[in-house]
Write an enzyme that holds these catalytic residues in place. Structure first.
Site, short mmCIF file in Angstrom:
data_model
loop_
_atom_site.label_atom_id
_atom_site.label_comp_id
_atom_site.label_asym_id
_atom_site.label_seq_id
_atom_site.Cartn_x
_atom_site.Cartn_y
_atom_site.Cartn_z
N ASP A 1 0.84 -1.20 0.00
CA ASP A 1 0.00 0.00 0.00
C ASP A 1 0.88 1.25 0.00
O ASP A 1 2.04 1.21 0.41
CB ASP A 1 -0.89 0.03 1.26
CG ASP A 1 -1.87 -1.13 1.28
OD1 ASP A 1 -2.19 -1.66 0.20
OD2 ASP A 1 -2.31 -1.48 2.39
N1 URA Z 1 -1.24 -5.89 3.88
C1 URA Z 1 -1.73 -4.64 3.86
O1 URA Z 1 -2.76 -4.36 4.45
N2 URA Z 1 -1.04 -3.70 3.21
C2 URA Z 1 0.13 -3.95 2.57
O2 URA Z 1 0.72 -3.04 2.00
C3 URA Z 1 0.63 -5.26 2.60
C4 URA Z 1 -0.08 -6.22 3.25
#
Ligand code: URA
Length: 237
Positions: free
Chosen positions: A103
């Site tokens: 993310d």
């Molecule tokens: N899980 C998440 O919620 N975000 C990420 O970036 C990776 C795994």
């Protein structure tokens, strides 16, 4: 491979720029000055030089990045800076892309490559490659969360996750944990905590399979994998 393609792939400019190099007699193949950019070379046998320096051919490149916050793990984005924007010109021409996504606000281990076969192996759901995350959680993480995660939890869309291994590092109003999961559903770690009524406020990926984030890499920087690291992620079995 055509010489102009070979040199463009190795970062000596566009095909047109490579043609100019050839015109200026900068290129030799096996000690002979080249006049024709359509000449074919054997990438691993012929000795190609540019202004006398040997060009060692490399098809694939493998980069480990410590992804910073605020940058998206995509190759292009109309609004945000991407992880590709963080790369220097000397690797950018390899046309790398991130293996899987983190993310925008997540930091830590991100692999970038142009090796499609490796990407496929690492992301293949039946390979169950464990990914370990460190997270800070708004809320008291308790032993029953460990139990819940070990059975897999039900996400907001009804999906039942595979088991996760939750380790509580500290438990309090803001808890610190490590979580190992083998899947990569959208916002998976955040949604797993939501399923037990808690919020992830900081998320960092520490490892992917046997490959660990090099903690000496500052956020936003990257380097090529060492041979030993490369071996660790092959997943050929
Ligand atoms: N899980 C998440 O919620 N975000 C990420 O970036 C990776 C795994």
């Amino acid at each position: 491979m055509r010489l102009d393609k070979f040199l463009a792939h190795m970062g000596f400019g566009t095909r047109r720029e490579v043609k100019e190099l050839i015109k200026s007699k900068a290129i030799q193949v096996n000690d002979v000055v080249v006049k024709d950019s359509s000449l074919h070379v054997k990438e691993t046998e012929d000795v190609v030089t540019v202004y006398g320096d040997i060009v060692h051919y490399k098809e694939f490149i493998y980069l480990m990045m410590n992804k910073p916050p605020g940058v998206v793990s995509a190759t292009e984005d109309s609004r945000d800076q991407t992880v590709i924007d963080l790369l220097d010109d000397d690797v950018r021409h390899f046309d790398v892309y991130p293996i899987g996504r983190l993310d925008k606000d997540t930091v830590g281990l991100l692999l970038l490559t142009n090796d499609g076969a490796l990407t496929h192996r690492l992301l293949s759901p039946n390979k169950d490659v464990p990914k370990v995350y460190f997270a800070k959680i708004d809320g008291v993480v308790v032993d029953s969360d460990i139990e819940a995660f070990s059975n897999g939890v039900i996400l907001d869309d009804g999906y039942h996750t595979k088991p996760g291994i939750l380790t509580i590092l500290s438990s309090g109003p803001v808890s610190e944990i490590e979580l190992s999961i083998t899947e990569g559903k959208f916002h998976q770690v955040k949604r797993m905590f939501e399923s037990v009524g808690k919020t992830v406020v900081y998320l960092k990926r520490l490892s992917m399979g046997a490959l660990k984030l090099d903690e000496s890499l500052a956020e936003g920087s990257y380097r090529e994998l060492t041979e030993e690291e490369w071996d660790k992620i092959q997943m050929k079995k």
